[in-house]
Structure formats: C-alpha cells, structure tokens
Design a protein around this motif. Sequence first.
Motif, PDB file in Angstrom:
ATOM      1  N   ALA A  92       0.866  -1.183   0.000  1.00 51.90           N
ATOM      2  CA  ALA A  92       0.000   0.000   0.000  1.00 51.90           C
ATOM      3  C   ALA A  92       0.896   1.225   0.000  1.00 51.90           C
ATOM      4  O   ALA A  92       1.903   1.270   0.713  1.00 51.90           O
ATOM      5  N   VAL A  94      -2.890  -0.141  -4.210  1.00 55.96           N
ATOM      6  CA  VAL A  94      -2.661  -1.450  -3.597  1.00 55.96           C
ATOM      7  C   VAL A  94      -2.157  -2.350  -4.713  1.00 55.96           C
ATOM      8  O   VAL A  94      -2.811  -2.493  -5.754  1.00 55.96           O
ATOM      9  N   VAL A 134      -1.875  -2.538   4.829  1.00 52.41           N
ATOM     10  CA  VAL A 134      -2.408  -3.625   4.020  1.00 52.41           C
ATOM     11  C   VAL A 134      -2.200  -4.919   4.805  1.00 52.41           C
ATOM     12  O   VAL A 134      -1.185  -5.093   5.474  1.00 52.41           O
ATOM     13  N   TYR A 172      -7.100  -3.045   2.978  1.00 52.18           N
ATOM     14  CA  TYR A 172      -6.240  -1.869   3.104  1.00 52.18           C
ATOM     15  C   TYR A 172      -6.927  -0.849   4.000  1.00 52.18           C
ATOM     16  O   TYR A 172      -8.142  -0.829   4.139  1.00 52.18           O
TER      17      TYR A 172
END
Length: 136
Positions: free
Chosen positions: A70, A76, A99, A110
Amino acid sequence: IEKPEYITALDWSPDGALLAVGRSILPESALVEIWDVTTLQLIQSFSFAENSELIWSVAWSPDGTSLGSASRDGTVRILNPVSGETNILHQDNDNLFAVAWHPDGDRLTYGDVDGVAVMLQVSGTEEHTSPTYTTE
C-alpha cells in the motif's frame, strides 16, 4: 544534493526465510525489495516511480507466494517475488497506510488516511469492496 531515503515497511515471509522491505527515496521513487535473510542477498526488487514516493505497508500472503503493498499514491499492488510481476489491485486518491491479508489468502484489506478499511477480493477479475469498516 543528497536524497532522503527511508525504510517505511517491513514484513517477514511466513516461513521466515525472506524479508520484504519498503524503501522510499524522496521525492521521486519507492522500492519494495525481497531479501534472503540466510544469504543476505537481494532476490527481487520492484521499483515504483509514478507518484509512489512512499510505500507505507507490505504484507506477505499466508502461503508466501505473493506480497501486498500500500502506498501514499492510493495504490494497492500484488507483487510476485519469483516472477517480478506487479498487478494493481486497487487505485484511488487516498493515502493508504496499511495492508493485510486474510488467512484464506483470497482477500486483502487496506486502510486509508480517512480511517476506512476496505476488503478486496484478490482472486478473479472483479474488485469487491465490501465490507468497509470505518473508525467514525
């Protein structure tokens, strides 16, 4: 001019043989490196230059075959430490700080700067974003 460089994230592989390191070299780039801790050799490096100057979090999948990351740019990613392949799982404008994998390995969660945690389905092509948790 010397560029500031920081280690911003660390995570051990499930078997303890590898260490994932998130490094940020301000202002223009970020790296995720995979180190073999027995030989102290760098075995894989992922470089991100497009506004990803801070990798805030890295997390190994439960089976150790993938790594989630992240970053400050709202991305992500799923990283393959063997092939070097990188896939964007989610991208928005929020600063993402954390994350974490679900123990089944099929979901990744996340957390963002607004205090919201979102779970994403990793397998398949459709992005699922529920449930969403908030600290408000």
